[in-house]
Design a protein around this motif. Sequence first.
Motif, PDB file in Angstrom:
ATOM      1  N   GLU A   1       2.819   8.037  -2.001  1.00 44.65           N
ATOM      2  CA  GLU A   1       2.992   9.477  -1.718  1.00 44.65           C
ATOM      3  C   GLU A   1       4.413   9.776  -1.238  1.00 44.65           C
ATOM      4  OE1 GLU A   1       0.773  11.773  -2.595  1.00 44.65           O
ATOM      5  OE2 GLU A   1      -0.469  10.106  -3.285  1.00 44.65           O
ATOM      6  N   LYS A   2       4.978   8.857  -0.449  1.00 47.40           N
ATOM      7  CA  LYS A   2       6.352   9.057   0.045  1.00 47.40           C
ATOM      8  C   LYS A   2       7.347   9.007  -1.109  1.00 47.40           C
ATOM      9  CE  LYS A   2       7.655   6.897   3.810  1.00 47.40           C
ATOM     10  NZ  LYS A   2       7.833   6.267   5.120  1.00 47.40           N
ATOM     11  N   GLU A   3       7.091   8.129  -2.067  1.00 47.18           N
ATOM     12  CA  GLU A   3       7.999   8.022  -3.224  1.00 47.18           C
ATOM     13  C   GLU A   3       8.046   9.320  -4.023  1.00 47.18           C
ATOM     14  OE1 GLU A   3       7.631   3.201  -3.796  1.00 47.18           O
ATOM     15  OE2 GLU A   3       6.590   4.511  -5.226  1.00 47.18           O
ATOM     16  N   LYS A   4       6.926  10.036  -4.017  1.00 46.43           N
ATOM     17  CA  LYS A   4       6.870  11.314  -4.763  1.00 46.43           C
ATOM     18  C   LYS A   4       7.615  12.409  -4.036  1.00 46.43           C
ATOM     19  CE  LYS A   4       2.083  10.541  -6.144  1.00 46.43           C
ATOM     20  NZ  LYS A   4       0.752  11.034  -5.846  1.00 46.43           N
ATOM     21  N   ARG A   5       7.884  12.224  -2.720  1.00 51.08           N
ATOM     22  CA  ARG A   5       8.483  13.303  -1.897  1.00 51.08           C
ATOM     23  C   ARG A   5       9.634  12.778  -1.044  1.00 51.08           C
ATOM     24  NH1 ARG A   5       3.105  13.168  -1.784  1.00 51.08           N
ATOM     25  NH2 ARG A   5       2.025  15.008  -2.597  1.00 51.08           N
ATOM     26  N   PRO A   6      10.719  12.361  -1.666  1.00 48.96           N
ATOM     27  CA  PRO A   6      11.809  11.813  -0.851  1.00 48.96           C
ATOM     28  C   PRO A   6      12.329  12.845   0.155  1.00 48.96           C
ATOM     29  CG  PRO A   6      12.417  11.962  -3.209  1.00 48.96           C
ATOM     30  CD  PRO A   6      10.990  12.391  -3.108  1.00 48.96           C
ATOM     31  N   GLY A   7      12.568  12.409   1.369  1.00 49.05           N
ATOM     32  CA  GLY A   7      13.119  13.297   2.409  1.00 49.05           C
ATOM     33  C   GLY A   7      12.093  14.168   3.119  1.00 49.05           C
ATOM     34  N   VAL A   8      10.837  14.143   2.653  1.00 48.98           N
ATOM     35  CA  VAL A   8       9.811  14.976   3.308  1.00 48.98           C
ATOM     36  C   VAL A   8       9.158  14.150   4.436  1.00 48.98           C
ATOM     37  CG1 VAL A   8       7.602  16.189   2.988  1.00 48.98           C
ATOM     38  CG2 VAL A   8       9.368  16.316   1.210  1.00 48.98           C
ATOM     39  N   PRO A   9       9.209  14.642   5.680  1.00 52.96           N
ATOM     40  CA  PRO A   9       8.624  13.848   6.770  1.00 52.96           C
ATOM     41  C   PRO A   9       7.095  13.764   6.684  1.00 52.96           C
ATOM     42  CG  PRO A   9       9.376  15.984   7.591  1.00 52.96           C
ATOM     43  CD  PRO A   9       9.807  15.908   6.147  1.00 52.96           C
ATOM     44  N   VAL A  10       6.591  12.614   7.130  1.00 50.48           N
ATOM     45  CA  VAL A  10       5.132  12.399   7.130  1.00 50.48           C
ATOM     46  C   VAL A  10       4.612  12.580   8.555  1.00 50.48           C
ATOM     47  CG1 VAL A  10       3.281  10.722   6.739  1.00 50.48           C
ATOM     48  CG2 VAL A  10       5.260  10.789   5.195  1.00 50.48           C
ATOM     49  N   VAL A  11       3.654  13.489   8.708  1.00 49.66           N
ATOM     50  CA  VAL A  11       2.979  13.687   9.992  1.00 49.66           C
ATOM     51  C   VAL A  11       1.623  12.981   9.900  1.00 49.66           C
ATOM     52  CG1 VAL A  11       2.008  15.367  11.609  1.00 49.66           C
ATOM     53  CG2 VAL A  11       4.122  15.904  10.381  1.00 49.66           C
ATOM     54  N   ALA A  12       1.452  11.947  10.729  1.00 54.55           N
ATOM     55  CA  ALA A  12       0.197  11.174  10.693  1.00 54.55           C
ATOM     56  C   ALA A  12      -0.689  11.576  11.858  1.00 54.55           C
ATOM     57  CB  ALA A  12       0.499   9.689  10.762  1.00 54.55           C
ATOM     58  N   TYR A  13      -1.880  12.024  11.534  1.00 56.82           N
ATOM     59  CA  TYR A  13      -2.911  12.246  12.560  1.00 56.82           C
ATOM     60  C   TYR A  13      -3.114  10.892  13.259  1.00 56.82           C
ATOM     61  CZ  TYR A  13      -7.385  14.387  14.166  1.00 56.82           C
ATOM     62  OH  TYR A  13      -8.401  14.927  14.896  1.00 56.82           O
ATOM     63  N   VAL A  14      -3.367  10.884  14.568  1.00 54.55           N
ATOM     64  CA  VAL A  14      -3.568   9.586  15.247  1.00 54.55           C
ATOM     65  C   VAL A  14      -4.712   8.801  14.632  1.00 54.55           C
ATOM     66  CG1 VAL A  14      -2.532   9.801  17.538  1.00 54.55           C
ATOM     67  CG2 VAL A  14      -4.788  10.740  17.110  1.00 54.55           C
ATOM     68  N   ASN A  15      -5.610   9.477  13.943  1.00 56.04           N
ATOM     69  CA  ASN A  15      -6.729   8.792  13.277  1.00 56.04           C
ATOM     70  C   ASN A  15      -6.199   8.072  12.027  1.00 56.04           C
ATOM     71  OD1 ASN A  15      -7.641  11.020  14.894  1.00 56.04           O
ATOM     72  ND2 ASN A  15      -9.682  10.807  14.010  1.00 56.04           N
ATOM     73  N   THR A  16      -5.315   7.105  12.235  1.00 59.25           N
ATOM     74  CA  THR A  16      -4.745   6.289  11.153  1.00 59.25           C
ATOM     75  C   THR A  16      -4.533   4.885  11.717  1.00 59.25           C
ATOM     76  OG1 THR A  16      -2.603   7.189  11.882  1.00 59.25           O
ATOM     77  CG2 THR A  16      -3.450   8.011   9.778  1.00 59.25           C
ATOM     78  N   SER A  17      -4.353   3.903  10.812  1.00 60.72           N
ATOM     79  CA  SER A  17      -4.098   2.535  11.280  1.00 60.72           C
ATOM     80  C   SER A  17      -2.657   2.406  11.770  1.00 60.72           C
ATOM     81  CB  SER A  17      -4.333   1.554  10.132  1.00 60.72           C
ATOM     82  OG  SER A  17      -3.338   1.770   9.147  1.00 60.72           O
ATOM     83  N   ALA A  18      -2.400   1.326  12.511  1.00 62.01           N
ATOM     84  CA  ALA A  18      -1.031   1.070  13.007  1.00 62.01           C
ATOM     85  C   ALA A  18      -0.070   0.937  11.833  1.00 62.01           C
ATOM     86  CB  ALA A  18      -1.024  -0.202  13.848  1.00 62.01           C
ATOM     87  N   ALA A  19      -0.502   0.269  10.748  1.00 64.30           N
ATOM     88  CA  ALA A  19       0.375   0.060   9.593  1.00 64.30           C
ATOM     89  C   ALA A  19       0.753   1.391   8.946  1.00 64.30           C
ATOM     90  CB  ALA A  19      -0.324  -0.844   8.591  1.00 64.30           C
ATOM     91  N   VAL A  20      -0.175   2.336   8.918  1.00 60.84           N
ATOM     92  CA  VAL A  20       0.109   3.668   8.352  1.00 60.84           C
ATOM     93  C   VAL A  20       1.029   4.445   9.306  1.00 60.84           C
ATOM     94  CG1 VAL A  20      -0.981   5.906   7.807  1.00 60.84           C
ATOM     95  CG2 VAL A  20      -1.904   3.793   6.837  1.00 60.84           C
ATOM     96  N   LYS A  21       0.788   4.327  10.590  1.00 58.46           N
ATOM     97  CA  LYS A  21       1.677   5.002  11.568  1.00 58.46           C
ATOM     98  C   LYS A  21       3.108   4.478  11.419  1.00 58.46           C
ATOM     99  CE  LYS A  21      -1.612   6.123  15.276  1.00 58.46           C
ATOM    100  NZ  LYS A  21      -2.891   5.507  14.900  1.00 58.46           N
TER     101      LYS A  21
END
Length: 330
Positions: free
Chosen positions: A125-145
Amino acid sequence: MYAAVTSDEDNKADGLFSSLNGRPMKDREKLKKEIRVLLKERDAIMLAHNYQRDEIQEIADVTGDSLALSQTAAESPKKVIVFCGVHFMAESAAILSPQKTVILPRMDAGCPMAEMITPEDLIKEKEKRPGVPVVAYVNTSAAVKALSDICCTSANAVSVVNSLPEESVYMIPDKNLSHYVSLTAKKKMEWWNGFCPTHERLRPAEVIKAKEKNPGAVFVCHPECNPEVVKLADHVCSTSGMYKYAKKTEARTIIVGTEEGILYKLRKENPDKNFILPSRSLICPNMKLTALEDVFEALTEMKNIVTVPEDVRSKAKATLDRMLKVPRDF
Ligand code: 13P
Ligand code: SF4
């Protein structure tokens, strides 16, 4: 009037028996005292999420929403944190306080929503949107955070999104929380298609029925509910936001759109008000796994310790630290 599942003591006892996995059920009051003694001996603090069983909330040092508990975990001077909640919550405590021992009394208490996005999914998903920040809900794994730019909880999501300088934001993993934020945040938003199975089960028809049966009642719900349910709400907030709202509202009856564990403190703090769950399905099976027996065993044996590899932890910590600087929405 619809009777909430929490008022059905037989159902509750059945639930407790199944979570004991064949272990004999001990005397509750004796066990509570033994746990409090052990907590002192181990220099431990016991944190409990607002959805935990009543008996767990009753003896915890601190109860709260995800944001308050991660702040407490970061600030507590105790050596050991016993986290009664689900895995990502204990993991966040381990990320924020690597020098402390973090215990999750039930290692099988996961969050299905957090498992709906993997690091590999997010990289794509990040590759599709270069420069767009990712906001992760705390309900995610450490690796995703670790792959995200900033975290948020249900208590600060709008402020977190608005705190970013970029015009566009990609939010993960909850489509419902993301949709709710997009209604007020001044950003272009896209999001991942995850959801909380417990909140998603609540249907607008169930809320409408509860409203019809209780004229004058207000409806408060969690932003993890479906947008069609959110549309019916008088107020939308985190679990701790619901305690504030319940005290403040002049309504005598409050229909509550979140997990049933919230009722313990709502009723304790507002004995003169009436709280109604509009659906019997508002129970998170993972949040209900932890019994007093699990806390006692984990503390006695100092087992079920949650750790995060250092390379992941340091990146995930930066993501959580950025969030902790942003004030609450409510
Ligand atoms: P809160 O952060 O509002 O307590 O919510 C956590 C959660 O898991 C909701 O389902
Ligand atoms: Fe996860 Fe939903 Fe349970 Fe919260 S209530 S822990 S989001 S499954």
